[in-house]
Write a protein that holds these residues in place. Structure first.
Motif, PDB file in Angstrom:
ATOM      1  N   VAL A  35      35.336  37.570  38.926  1.00 46.28           N
ATOM      2  CA  VAL A  35      34.583  36.311  38.904  1.00 46.28           C
ATOM      3  C   VAL A  35      35.468  35.158  39.370  1.00 46.28           C
ATOM      4  O   VAL A  35      35.026  34.293  40.131  1.00 46.28           O
ATOM      5  N   ILE A  36      36.734  35.156  38.944  1.00 46.62           N
ATOM      6  CA  ILE A  36      37.632  34.062  39.354  1.00 46.62           C
ATOM      7  C   ILE A  36      37.857  34.106  40.860  1.00 46.62           C
ATOM      8  O   ILE A  36      37.744  33.088  41.550  1.00 46.62           O
ATOM      9  N   MET A  37      38.125  35.301  41.411  1.00 46.06           N
ATOM     10  CA  MET A  37      38.490  35.370  42.821  1.00 46.06           C
ATOM     11  C   MET A  37      37.298  35.157  43.748  1.00 46.06           C
ATOM     12  O   MET A  37      37.464  34.768  44.897  1.00 46.06           O
ATOM     13  N   HIS A  38      36.077  35.421  43.264  1.00 50.17           N
ATOM     14  CA  HIS A  38      34.912  35.238  44.115  1.00 50.17           C
ATOM     15  C   HIS A  38      34.194  33.924  43.825  1.00 50.17           C
ATOM     16  O   HIS A  38      33.034  33.754  44.182  1.00 50.17           O
ATOM     17  N   PRO A  62      28.531  33.179  43.091  1.00 50.91           N
ATOM     18  CA  PRO A  62      28.456  32.580  41.758  1.00 50.91           C
ATOM     19  C   PRO A  62      29.702  32.912  40.946  1.00 50.91           C
ATOM     20  O   PRO A  62      30.310  33.960  41.131  1.00 50.91           O
ATOM     21  N   GLY A  63      30.053  32.011  40.077  1.00 52.80           N
ATOM     22  CA  GLY A  63      31.240  32.215  39.270  1.00 52.80           C
ATOM     23  C   GLY A  63      32.267  31.153  39.582  1.00 52.80           C
ATOM     24  O   GLY A  63      31.958  30.143  40.189  1.00 52.80           O
ATOM     25  N   GLY A  64      33.492  31.384  39.179  1.00 55.20           N
ATOM     26  CA  GLY A  64      34.535  30.408  39.414  1.00 55.20           C
ATOM     27  C   GLY A  64      35.578  30.470  38.325  1.00 55.20           C
ATOM     28  O   GLY A  64      35.534  31.345  37.463  1.00 55.20           O
ATOM     29  N   GLY A  65      36.507  29.516  38.385  1.00 57.33           N
ATOM     30  CA  GLY A  65      37.620  29.535  37.449  1.00 57.33           C
ATOM     31  C   GLY A  65      37.168  29.406  36.011  1.00 57.33           C
ATOM     32  O   GLY A  65      37.634  30.132  35.139  1.00 57.33           O
ATOM     33  N   PHE A  66      36.237  28.488  35.756  1.00 58.74           N
ATOM     34  CA  PHE A  66      35.834  28.252  34.362  1.00 58.74           C
ATOM     35  C   PHE A  66      35.161  29.485  33.767  1.00 58.74           C
ATOM     36  O   PHE A  66      35.541  29.959  32.703  1.00 58.74           O
ATOM     37  N   ASP A 116      41.326  29.254  46.090  1.00 60.57           N
ATOM     38  CA  ASP A 116      41.584  30.361  45.162  1.00 60.57           C
ATOM     39  C   ASP A 116      42.688  30.003  44.183  1.00 60.57           C
ATOM     40  O   ASP A 116      42.602  30.318  42.994  1.00 60.57           O
ATOM     41  N   LEU A 117      43.739  29.319  44.696  1.00 57.46           N
ATOM     42  CA  LEU A 117      44.850  28.932  43.820  1.00 57.46           C
ATOM     43  C   LEU A 117      44.365  27.991  42.717  1.00 57.46           C
ATOM     44  O   LEU A 117      44.710  28.148  41.537  1.00 57.46           O
ATOM     45  N   VAL A 118      43.525  27.020  43.107  1.00 59.79           N
ATOM     46  CA  VAL A 118      43.001  26.079  42.120  1.00 59.79           C
ATOM     47  C   VAL A 118      42.146  26.804  41.090  1.00 59.79           C
ATOM     48  O   VAL A 118      42.226  26.543  39.887  1.00 59.79           O
ATOM     49  N   GLU A 119      41.327  27.766  41.575  1.00 61.09           N
ATOM     50  CA  GLU A 119      40.483  28.526  40.635  1.00 61.09           C
ATOM     51  C   GLU A 119      41.338  29.298  39.646  1.00 61.09           C
ATOM     52  O   GLU A 119      41.022  29.366  38.455  1.00 61.09           O
ATOM     53  N   ILE A 120      42.445  29.884  40.135  1.00 54.78           N
ATOM     54  CA  ILE A 120      43.326  30.629  39.232  1.00 54.78           C
ATOM     55  C   ILE A 120      43.913  29.692  38.180  1.00 54.78           C
ATOM     56  O   ILE A 120      43.976  30.021  36.987  1.00 54.78           O
ATOM     57  N   GLY A 121      44.309  28.487  38.617  1.00 52.62           N
ATOM     58  CA  GLY A 121      44.850  27.529  37.658  1.00 52.62           C
ATOM     59  C   GLY A 121      43.839  27.163  36.590  1.00 52.62           C
ATOM     60  O   GLY A 121      44.148  27.170  35.397  1.00 52.62           O
ATOM     61  N   ILE A 122      42.604  26.881  37.024  1.00 49.12           N
ATOM     62  CA  ILE A 122      41.545  26.545  36.058  1.00 49.12           C
ATOM     63  C   ILE A 122      41.326  27.709  35.101  1.00 49.12           C
ATOM     64  O   ILE A 122      41.221  27.532  33.888  1.00 49.12           O
ATOM     65  N   GLY A 123      41.272  28.936  35.659  1.00 46.68           N
ATOM     66  CA  GLY A 123      41.019  30.114  34.827  1.00 46.68           C
ATOM     67  C   GLY A 123      42.077  30.288  33.765  1.00 46.68           C
ATOM     68  O   GLY A 123      41.760  30.550  32.599  1.00 46.68           O
TER      69      GLY A 123
END
Lengths: 81, 150
Positions: free
Chosen positions: B28-31, B36-40, B117-124
């Motif tokens: 979910v984070i990487m896609h 649909p989906g995301g870091g949160f 993707d990097l930002v999403e990983i940080g949020i996750g």
């Protein structure tokens, strides 16, 4: 789109909301609130807002329920009013 | 130890399910950028997996896997990744989080994709650490009967 599904879901939503605020036992209220969140997630997905539905299912039906139950385990579990 | 926590079925199912839930969270984070989906959401699902483990195997066992110190480190690491990515865009002459300003690769579209993707990983990472620490802070000390959710 599928209006029968829409009407059914919205009807259950109202039933769940009224039940959650009128029930005395707080654990039951939490579980009903979780069911409310699940139905709300289905309604979001039905309205083609998959992202919001995803968040609703993960946060509303998952984490919030766990946090509420953990809080309830520290308190009395009965509503005064 | 409540009756739910002693049940061998629940313990086995949780032990088998947790890695798959975590794998789904990573998906979910990487896609998050393309579907649909995301870091949160991914972070919440990842946190829910560890919360599920801690609920069944006990808070003390969960804290062995995810100590308070590790929680703090992860929460600040994710925030740092997010802020550093945004500030790197400013340093390279763009606005905050204006990804294609960063001259990392010749193709700006590719840079933008990787940085999202990097930002999403940080949020996750931040969300998962905060969710777990919320649960550990709120949950009762030990041996209280709890419902098995999820």
């Amino acid at each position: 789109m599928i209006w029968i599904l829409d009407i059914t879901m919205l009807f259950f939503l109202v039933v769940c909301a009224i039940a959650a605020i009128s029930i005395k036992d707080l654990l039951s209220a939490i579980i009903i609130l979780s069911a409310y969140s699940l139905i709300m997630a289905i309604v979001w997905v039905e309205m083609h807002s998959v992202d919001v539905g995803f968040t609703e299912a993960a946060v509303g039906a998952g984490i919030t329920t766990v946090l509420f139950i953990a809080t309830l385990a520290r308190t009395e579990g009965r509503s005064e009013d | 130890m409540s009756r739910i926590q002693e049940s061998v079925i629940i313990r086995t199912v949780v032990r088998i399910m947790v890695p798959f839930i975590q794998l789904f969270a990573l998906y979910v984070i990487m896609h998050g950028a393309s579907g649909p989906g995301g870091g949160f959401q991914g972070g919440v699902i990842f946190g829910a997996a560890i919360i599920l483990y801690a609920m069944i195997y006990g808070i003390a066992e969960g804290k062995k896997k995810m100590s308070d110190a590790l929680d703090k480190i992860l929460a600040s690491t994710g925030l740092t990744i997010f802020a550093a990515t945004g500030l790197a865009c400013i340093v390279c002459g763009g606005m905050f989080l204006q990804y294609h300003a960063v001259p990392l690769l010749p193709d700006p579209a590719k840079v933008s994709r990787y940085l999202i993707d990097l930002v999403e990983i940080g949020i996750g990472i931040t969300v998962l650490a905060v969710m777990i620490s919320l649960f550990f802070d709120i949950s009762p000390p030990e041996s209280e009967p709890e419902e098995a959710e999820e």
